[in-house]
Design an enzyme around this catalytic site. Structure first.
Site, PDB file in Angstrom:
ATOM      1  N   ARG A 124     -11.486   7.045  10.417  1.00  0.00           N
ATOM      2  CA  ARG A 124     -11.094   5.633  10.455  1.00  0.00           C
ATOM      3  C   ARG A 124     -12.192   4.752   9.870  1.00  0.00           C
ATOM      4  NH1 ARG A 124      -7.230   2.050   9.748  1.00  0.00           N
ATOM      5  NH2 ARG A 124      -7.386   0.244  11.105  1.00  0.00           N
ATOM      6  N   SER A 177       0.839  -1.196   0.000  1.00  0.00           N
ATOM      7  CA  SER A 177       0.000   0.000   0.000  1.00  0.00           C
ATOM      8  C   SER A 177       0.881   1.256   0.000  1.00  0.00           C
ATOM      9  CB  SER A 177      -0.947  -0.038   1.210  1.00  0.00           C
ATOM     10  OG  SER A 177      -1.880   1.002   1.171  1.00  0.00           O
ATOM     11  N   HIS A 223      -8.208  -4.761  -0.224  1.00  0.00           N
ATOM     12  CA  HIS A 223      -6.888  -4.146  -0.100  1.00  0.00           C
ATOM     13  C   HIS A 223      -6.073  -4.748   1.050  1.00  0.00           C
ATOM     14  CE1 HIS A 223      -3.881  -1.076  -0.730  1.00  0.00           C
ATOM     15  NE2 HIS A 223      -4.010  -0.630   0.506  1.00  0.00           N
ATOM     16  N   ASP A 260      -8.978  -6.105  -4.643  1.00  0.00           N
ATOM     17  CA  ASP A 260      -8.531  -4.804  -4.127  1.00  0.00           C
ATOM     18  C   ASP A 260      -9.091  -3.707  -5.030  1.00  0.00           C
ATOM     19  OD1 ASP A 260      -7.236  -2.551  -3.206  1.00  0.00           O
ATOM     20  OD2 ASP A 260      -5.215  -3.398  -3.324  1.00  0.00           O
TER      21      ASP A 260
END
Length: 368
Positions: A217, A147, A345, A312
């Site tokens: 978040r 990532s 992901h 992803d």
């Protein structure tokens, strides 16, 4: 594997991509394994948004606190610390030990807060190069990350082409899509519009923008999982015996997101979140080459392993294939693996025999 966190302090100023200057800085890091006599077995592991230098193992006083990639790094694991000397580092601007917005500004003696400059992937790599020099490492056997960490692994091959032999790029993109930037902006707006944000100087007020951090978040976490993974994990399972016909938690997925948001707001710094998401937005190595990624990668000399995951949707396999094509256009050595995995992901953090076997085989073929 018992590990000990360390810090390296750098008194020489670091000029940032923005033109701002950090007069001095610290980098928190950990090491695993032993550096060989030739100093040829060092591997730098770069972390993603909310992780840290604590990559593997645990602390003597807290055996439950395993590193975020402990399934990948360690004795006998895909990145085998019986063969490689692995370095986990916390990038500047973070809130886990390296100099960041919550650190004291030497000019004022108070936390930097909103005055901490915006940092970029290129700045992180420049700071990591200082750490490598501090540790006496002239050239890495590999730089590895997933990532946002993968962006750093890419940038190492561009900023210091002679100082990295292999770049291992997992769940990556060469630049964010408009949709990704949009998600980041919504998360930033959640933080900056929180009444407790105070223009980023909330430390001076003795408060934390908890509500904004929770929402940021929750937004981010939705993007890390695939729709299938969320359905398999939560479905439409109710938290209560029946629908409440109110605005409290009805579904398990709501409870999960609230839990993740609550936990995150207790340990992560809001100013750090703003800066890290901007670093994500800004990264685009082809920008200086009129969007030509192949031209941007022409300076790379490393061999590459690129891995993507089919589910992803944040950094799709198509984006990894763009990286592969640009490298092949430059006749670089590239291995590419696209794994049919349902987790989204976050698959780069999870156990998958095909994924782990590929990484293990790749490292086994790096000569020391």
């Amino acid at each position: 594997m018992i590990v000990t966190p360390q810090k390296a302090r750098f008194a020489e100023p670091l000029k940032l991509k923005s033109g701002a200057v950090l007069p001095e800085f610290e980098i928190a890091y950990e090491t695993y394994g032993e550096l060989n006599e030739a100093r040829s077995n060092a591997v730098l592991v770069c972390h993603a948004l909310n992780a840290s230098h604590h990559v593997a193992g645990c602390y003597e006083n807290d055996p439950e606190d395993l590193g975020w990639w402990d399934n990948m790094v360690g004795p006998g694991k895909p990145l085998d610390t019986e063969r490689f000397f692995v370095i986990g580092n916390n990038y500047i601007g973070s809130c886990f030990g390296s100099t960041g917005p919550a650190s004291l500004n030497p000019a004022t003696g108070k936390p930097w807060g909103a005055d901490f400059p915006v940092v970029t992937v290129e700045d992180w790599v420049a700071a990591q190069a200082r750490l490598a020099e501090h540790l006496g490492i002239e050239r890495f056997a590999a730089v590895m990350g997933g990532s946002l960490g993968a962006m750093q692994a890419l940038q190492w091959a561009l900023s210091y082409p002679e100082r990295v032999r292999h770049s291992i790029v997992i769940a990556a993109t060469p630049k964010l899509s408009a949709q990704n930037i949009a998600f980041n902006e919504v998360a930033r707006q959640a933080i900056t519009t929180d009444p407790d944000f105070h223009g980023g100087h909330y430390h001076d007020k003795g408060v934390v923008p908890v509500r904004g951090l929770r929402i940021a978040r929750m937004i981010g976490h939705i993007t890390y999982l695939s729709g299938d993974a969320m359905m398999e994990k939560f479905g439409r399972q109710l938290r209560r015996a029946a629908l409440g016909f109110d605005f409290d938690v009805d579904f398990e997925v709501e409870s999960y997101l609230r839990y993740q948001g609550d936990k995150f707001s207790t340990y992560f710094d809001a100013n750090t979140y703003l800066r890290i998401t901007k670093a994500l937005d800004y990264y685009d190595p082809a920008a200086e080459y009129r969007g030509d990624l192949a031209a941007a990668f022409a300076r790379a000399r490393a061999a590459f392993l690129v891995i993507s995951f089919t589910s992803d949707w944040r950094f799709t396999p198509q984006r990894s294939r763009e990286i592969v094509k640009a490298l092949l256009d430059n006749r670089r050595v590239v291995s590419y693996l696209e794994i049919d995995a349902p987790q989204g992901h976050d698959a780069f953090l999870l156990d998958d025999p095909r994924y782990f076997d590929a990484v293990r085989a790749y490292f086994a073929n790096i000569p020391l």
